[in-house]
Design a protein around this motif. Structure first.
Motif, PDB file in Angstrom:
ATOM      1  N   PHE A  65      36.809  19.885 -15.749  1.00 41.32           N
ATOM      2  CA  PHE A  65      35.658  20.314 -16.225  1.00 41.32           C
ATOM      3  C   PHE A  65      34.930  19.756 -17.288  1.00 41.32           C
ATOM      4  CE2 PHE A  65      33.159  24.144 -15.845  1.00 41.32           C
ATOM      5  CZ  PHE A  65      33.536  24.614 -14.562  1.00 41.32           C
ATOM      6  N   GLY A  66      35.819  19.374 -18.284  1.00 42.10           N
ATOM      7  CA  GLY A  66      35.242  19.005 -19.609  1.00 42.10           C
ATOM      8  C   GLY A  66      34.574  17.469 -19.365  1.00 42.10           C
ATOM      9  N   GLN A  67      34.984  16.661 -18.419  1.00 39.81           N
ATOM     10  CA  GLN A  67      34.212  15.616 -18.104  1.00 39.81           C
ATOM     11  C   GLN A  67      32.597  15.722 -17.549  1.00 39.81           C
ATOM     12  OE1 GLN A  67      35.550  12.293 -17.795  1.00 39.81           O
ATOM     13  NE2 GLN A  67      37.381  13.254 -18.933  1.00 39.81           N
ATOM     14  N   ALA A  68      32.728  16.646 -16.719  1.00 40.47           N
ATOM     15  CA  ALA A  68      31.255  16.903 -16.151  1.00 40.47           C
ATOM     16  C   ALA A  68      30.344  17.831 -17.481  1.00 40.47           C
ATOM     17  CB  ALA A  68      31.363  17.906 -15.340  1.00 40.47           C
ATOM     18  N   GLU A  69      31.141  18.432 -18.172  1.00 39.27           N
ATOM     19  CA  GLU A  69      30.323  19.090 -19.337  1.00 39.27           C
ATOM     20  C   GLU A  69      30.189  18.153 -20.293  1.00 39.27           C
ATOM     21  OE1 GLU A  69      32.061  23.524 -19.344  1.00 39.27           O
ATOM     22  OE2 GLU A  69      33.190  22.146 -20.201  1.00 39.27           O
ATOM     23  N   ALA A  70      30.765  17.374 -20.568  1.00 38.11           N
ATOM     24  CA  ALA A  70      30.554  16.222 -21.738  1.00 38.11           C
ATOM     25  C   ALA A  70      29.545  15.303 -21.157  1.00 38.11           C
ATOM     26  CB  ALA A  70      31.788  15.283 -21.903  1.00 38.11           C
ATOM     27  N   ALA A  71      29.352  14.784 -19.865  1.00 41.60           N
ATOM     28  CA  ALA A  71      28.500  14.268 -19.249  1.00 41.60           C
ATOM     29  C   ALA A  71      26.916  14.656 -19.576  1.00 41.60           C
ATOM     30  CB  ALA A  71      28.610  13.805 -17.894  1.00 41.60           C
ATOM     31  N   ARG A  72      27.097  15.914 -19.146  1.00 39.67           N
ATOM     32  CA  ARG A  72      25.890  16.728 -19.428  1.00 39.67           C
ATOM     33  C   ARG A  72      25.404  16.813 -20.774  1.00 39.67           C
ATOM     34  NH1 ARG A  72      27.813  19.831 -14.929  1.00 39.67           N
ATOM     35  NH2 ARG A  72      28.632  21.309 -16.294  1.00 39.67           N
ATOM     36  N   ALA A  73      26.659  17.005 -21.741  1.00 44.74           N
ATOM     37  CA  ALA A  73      26.152  17.540 -23.034  1.00 44.74           C
ATOM     38  C   ALA A  73      25.278  15.846 -23.646  1.00 44.74           C
ATOM     39  CB  ALA A  73      27.156  17.618 -24.015  1.00 44.74           C
ATOM     40  N   ILE A  74      25.901  14.901 -23.238  1.00 44.40           N
ATOM     41  CA  ILE A  74      25.237  13.675 -23.983  1.00 44.40           C
ATOM     42  C   ILE A  74      23.915  13.429 -23.138  1.00 44.40           C
ATOM     43  CG2 ILE A  74      27.358  12.447 -24.812  1.00 44.40           C
ATOM     44  CD1 ILE A  74      27.357  10.875 -22.447  1.00 44.40           C
ATOM     45  N   GLY A  75      23.505  14.333 -22.184  1.00 48.15           N
ATOM     46  CA  GLY A  75      22.264  14.175 -21.718  1.00 48.15           C
ATOM     47  C   GLY A  75      21.987  13.323 -20.269  1.00 48.15           C
ATOM     48  N   LEU A  76      23.221  13.234 -19.649  1.00 48.81           N
ATOM     49  CA  LEU A  76      23.057  12.474 -18.394  1.00 48.81           C
ATOM     50  C   LEU A  76      22.445  13.381 -17.248  1.00 48.81           C
ATOM     51  CD1 LEU A  76      26.182  10.496 -17.798  1.00 48.81           C
ATOM     52  CD2 LEU A  76      24.249   9.778 -19.026  1.00 48.81           C
ATOM     53  N   THR A  77      21.704  12.670 -16.533  1.00 49.98           N
ATOM     54  CA  THR A  77      20.918  13.851 -15.496  1.00 49.98           C
ATOM     55  C   THR A  77      21.993  14.113 -14.336  1.00 49.98           C
ATOM     56  OG1 THR A  77      20.365  11.978 -14.073  1.00 49.98           O
ATOM     57  CG2 THR A  77      18.696  12.600 -15.572  1.00 49.98           C
ATOM     58  N   PHE A  78      21.832  14.812 -13.458  1.00 49.69           N
ATOM     59  CA  PHE A  78      22.871  15.338 -12.493  1.00 49.69           C
ATOM     60  C   PHE A  78      23.208  14.027 -11.708  1.00 49.69           C
ATOM     61  CE2 PHE A  78      23.733  16.552  -8.081  1.00 49.69           C
ATOM     62  CZ  PHE A  78      24.662  17.440  -8.140  1.00 49.69           C
ATOM     63  N   GLY A  79      22.228  13.057 -11.112  1.00 50.64           N
ATOM     64  CA  GLY A  79      22.595  12.072 -10.379  1.00 50.64           C
ATOM     65  C   GLY A  79      23.611  11.125 -11.359  1.00 50.64           C
ATOM     66  N   GLN A  80      23.052  11.158 -12.347  1.00 54.29           N
ATOM     67  CA  GLN A  80      23.917  10.069 -13.483  1.00 54.29           C
ATOM     68  C   GLN A  80      25.419  10.517 -13.785  1.00 54.29           C
ATOM     69  OE1 GLN A  80      21.210   9.898 -16.694  1.00 54.29           O
ATOM     70  NE2 GLN A  80      20.935   7.833 -16.400  1.00 54.29           N
ATOM     71  N   SER A  81      25.371  11.714 -14.044  1.00 52.44           N
ATOM     72  CA  SER A  81      26.849  12.313 -14.355  1.00 52.44           C
ATOM     73  C   SER A  81      27.664  12.432 -12.986  1.00 52.44           C
ATOM     74  CB  SER A  81      26.591  13.733 -14.682  1.00 52.44           C
ATOM     75  OG  SER A  81      26.258  14.642 -13.819  1.00 52.44           O
ATOM     76  N   LEU A  82      26.978  12.410 -11.894  1.00 48.81           N
ATOM     77  CA  LEU A  82      28.018  12.271 -10.638  1.00 48.81           C
ATOM     78  C   LEU A  82      28.251  10.919 -10.317  1.00 48.81           C
ATOM     79  CD1 LEU A  82      28.337  14.453  -8.298  1.00 48.81           C
ATOM     80  CD2 LEU A  82      26.411  13.351  -7.146  1.00 48.81           C
ATOM     81  N   SER A  83      27.322  10.146 -10.447  1.00 48.87           N
ATOM     82  CA  SER A  83      27.408   8.628  -9.976  1.00 48.87           C
ATOM     83  C   SER A  83      28.344   7.778 -10.944  1.00 48.87           C
ATOM     84  CB  SER A  83      26.199   8.018  -9.611  1.00 48.87           C
ATOM     85  OG  SER A  83      25.330   7.712 -10.824  1.00 48.87           O
ATOM     86  N   LEU A  84      28.173   8.048 -12.492  1.00 44.08           N
ATOM     87  CA  LEU A  84      28.922   7.381 -13.387  1.00 44.08           C
ATOM     88  C   LEU A  84      30.171   8.133 -13.972  1.00 44.08           C
ATOM     89  CD1 LEU A  84      25.760   6.442 -15.619  1.00 44.08           C
ATOM     90  CD2 LEU A  84      26.907   5.227 -13.849  1.00 44.08           C
ATOM     91  N   VAL A  85      30.152   9.356 -13.527  1.00 44.43           N
ATOM     92  CA  VAL A  85      31.008  10.180 -14.551  1.00 44.43           C
ATOM     93  C   VAL A  85      32.074  10.886 -13.371  1.00 44.43           C
ATOM     94  CG1 VAL A  85      32.146  11.989 -16.071  1.00 44.43           C
ATOM     95  CG2 VAL A  85      30.132  10.459 -16.927  1.00 44.43           C
TER      96      VAL A  85
END
Lengths: 278, 216
Positions: free
Chosen positions: B113-133
């Motif tokens: 869970f924390g991975q996705a939350e961290a990705a969103r917290a640093i401002g990645l968009t949905f597409g970015q957090s999905l494809s990069l994280v």
């Protein structure tokens, strides 16, 4: 609702999701409606396609049809599963014990047997029984189900034994239990318990695979659908199939739910995963 | 024993058919399974419900029934799947897609869970957090179970033997009836060909599992 992929939605997103849901729902409903309309156009819902279930032609009573499907068909399916499941459990337990034995000359044959039967189709094992050893269809079905599932069950039990904390064995040795006593009174009961969901979902697989008996000529549920349809006329295939398919689904979904329920109930202790079984 | 060597061409024809079945239905099942998995994790309830129903239905239905439906029942309302190869491909990929979906879904859910939350917290968009994280981590956990799904698919192609497709199992059965004295050896030959697919694939799954394993 927050999930892995998205945070709890705000008002704009919620509205967007609602609109999307409505469009998506309309599309799904339209698809279903289209299928129903198509089927109705082909006369699928006409009474004379379904009366085999309550008022069959050819002077047969509905009881005859249901007896042949549920009592004989499902009965044969369950009988094969009921004979094969205990055999597979016992043989699987034996293999798991050999697989975890200390001596390599005990371990090696178990590894070979497990890997061999895991890698072969159940249907091939049934043909071994039927053509290779010349058994009857029932024997062939039971043989195929047993040898395949014993290998899988052995692997499940081995995983269960491996998942136990080392302290369990050490504590058992420390209080003076022998190796056999440790295995049977300390390790196995816990391993079986944490792997119970996997064992049950393997039983679902066993039950599903019993339908392969159709191919080797064992008169199980699927065969009884075909027999009835051939006797009463092909137009009844749909009605008979719906009944047979529902029976399979009800039995299997009940067992699957049981596995999930047991897994949820036992989360307070250490748990093993339900491995996806194909 | 000789019966195996004498009939290598017959075995090979069946073996190639089994490979072809596995490959074509494997690719189709992968595509459908990915779509189903996307539906199952989507925020849109109707799509989620559709995919869940499909997966639950197909997972609790024997493969033989899927074949049976296509061969005997579907023609009754006018859907005539071309008999043989394509019937087998449709049945196998429809069945396997449900298992692909489950494997992919549990892979996505296994990302912390924390991975996705961290990705969103640093401002990645949905597409970015999905494809990069999320996806790079999910793919690692998905591949070994996915290989197992495809091993099962390769074994499941044998069911097609009961429904007018001459693949490895069916050619084995033909050989067995042609050589009644050596049926066991004929079937051992069939077994060897299946093992030639499943054992290397199993070893590959193990290797990949060790390669991609990472500390959580």
């Amino acid at each position: 609702m927050s999930s892995l992929l998205y945070d709890s939605p705000g008002p704009i997103t919620r509205r967007r999701e609602r609109i999307g849901s409505i469009i998506g729902g309309a599309l799904v409903l339209a698809l279903v409606a289209l299928a129903v309309w198509y089927a109705a156009g082909r006369g699928v819902f006409e009474l004379d396609r379904w009366d085999v279930l309550f008022d069959p032609p050819k002077n047969q009573s509905a009881a005859d049809v249901w007896t042949s499907m549920v009592l004989k068909g499902l009965g044969a399916t369950l009988r094969a599963a009921a004979v094969a499941a205990p055999l597979a459990l016992v043989a699987g337990l034996l293999l798991a014990l050999l697989r975890t034995a200390r001596h390599a000359w005990l371990r090696l044959p178990a590894v070979v047997i497990i890997e061999l039967f895991r890698g072969l189709p159940v249907l091939l094992m049934m043909f071994f029984g039927l053509l290779g050893f010349g058994w009857d269809a029932f024997g062939a079905v039971v043989f195929g189900l047993t040898v395949y599932n014993m290998a899988i069950i052995a692997e499940i039990l081995r995983a269960g034994l491996a998942a136990l904390p080392k302290g369990q064995t050490e504590a058992a040795y420390a209080v003076g239990l022998s190796r056999t006593q440790t295995l049977f009174s300390i390790l196995l009961p816990q391993a079986v318990r944490i792997m119970l969901p996997s064992l049950i979902s393997q039983l679902v697989v066993l039950l599903k695979d019993s339908s392969l008996g159709f191919i080797v000529g064992y008169a199980e549920l699927l065969k009884s659908i075909q027999n009835n349809a051939q006797y009463f006329g092909n137009q009844y295939f749909i009605a008979l199939f719906v009944v047979g398919g529902t029976i399979y689904l009800v039995v299997n979904i009940t067992l699957s739910r049981l596995a999930v329920w047991i897994q949820k109930r036992s989360t307070r202790t250490s748990r093993g995963p339900i491995a996806p079984r194909v | 024993m000789n019966v195996i060597f004498d009939n290598i061409p017959a075995y090979l024809t069946g073996f190639l058919m089994t490979l072809k079945l596995s490959l074509v239905s494997g690719i189709l099942a992968l595509i459908c399974g990915l779509f189903l998995a996307a539906f199952r994790v989507s925020p849109l309830t109707p799509l989620r419900a559709l995919a869940t129903t499909y997966v639950e239905l197909l997972r609790n239905t024997p493969l033989t029934i899927v074949f049976f439906f296509l061969v005997f029942v579907a023609p009754q309302f006018g859907i005539l799947a071309p008999l043989g190869f394509w019937t087998a491909v449709i049945a196998l990929s429809a069945y396997t897609a449900a298992f692909v979906c489950e494997a992919v879904r549990s892979g996505i859910n296994s990302v912390q869970f924390g991975q996705a939350e961290a990705a969103r917290a640093i401002g990645l968009t949905f597409g970015q957090s999905l494809s990069l994280v999320i996806l790079p981590q999910a793919v690692r956990t998905v591949i070994p179970p996915l290989i197992n799904v495809f091993i099962a698919l390769a074994k499941n192609t044998s069911v097609a033997a009961g429904f007018a497709t001459v693949e490895l199992m069916a050619s084995g059965r033909r050989l067995a009836t042609a050589n009644p004295a050596d049926t066991v050896w004929v079937l051992v030959g069939v077994a060897l060909f299946y093992l030639a697919i499943t054992i290397p694939a199993g070893i590959l799954a193990g290797v990949v599992e060790r390669k991609v394993a990472f500390a959580r």
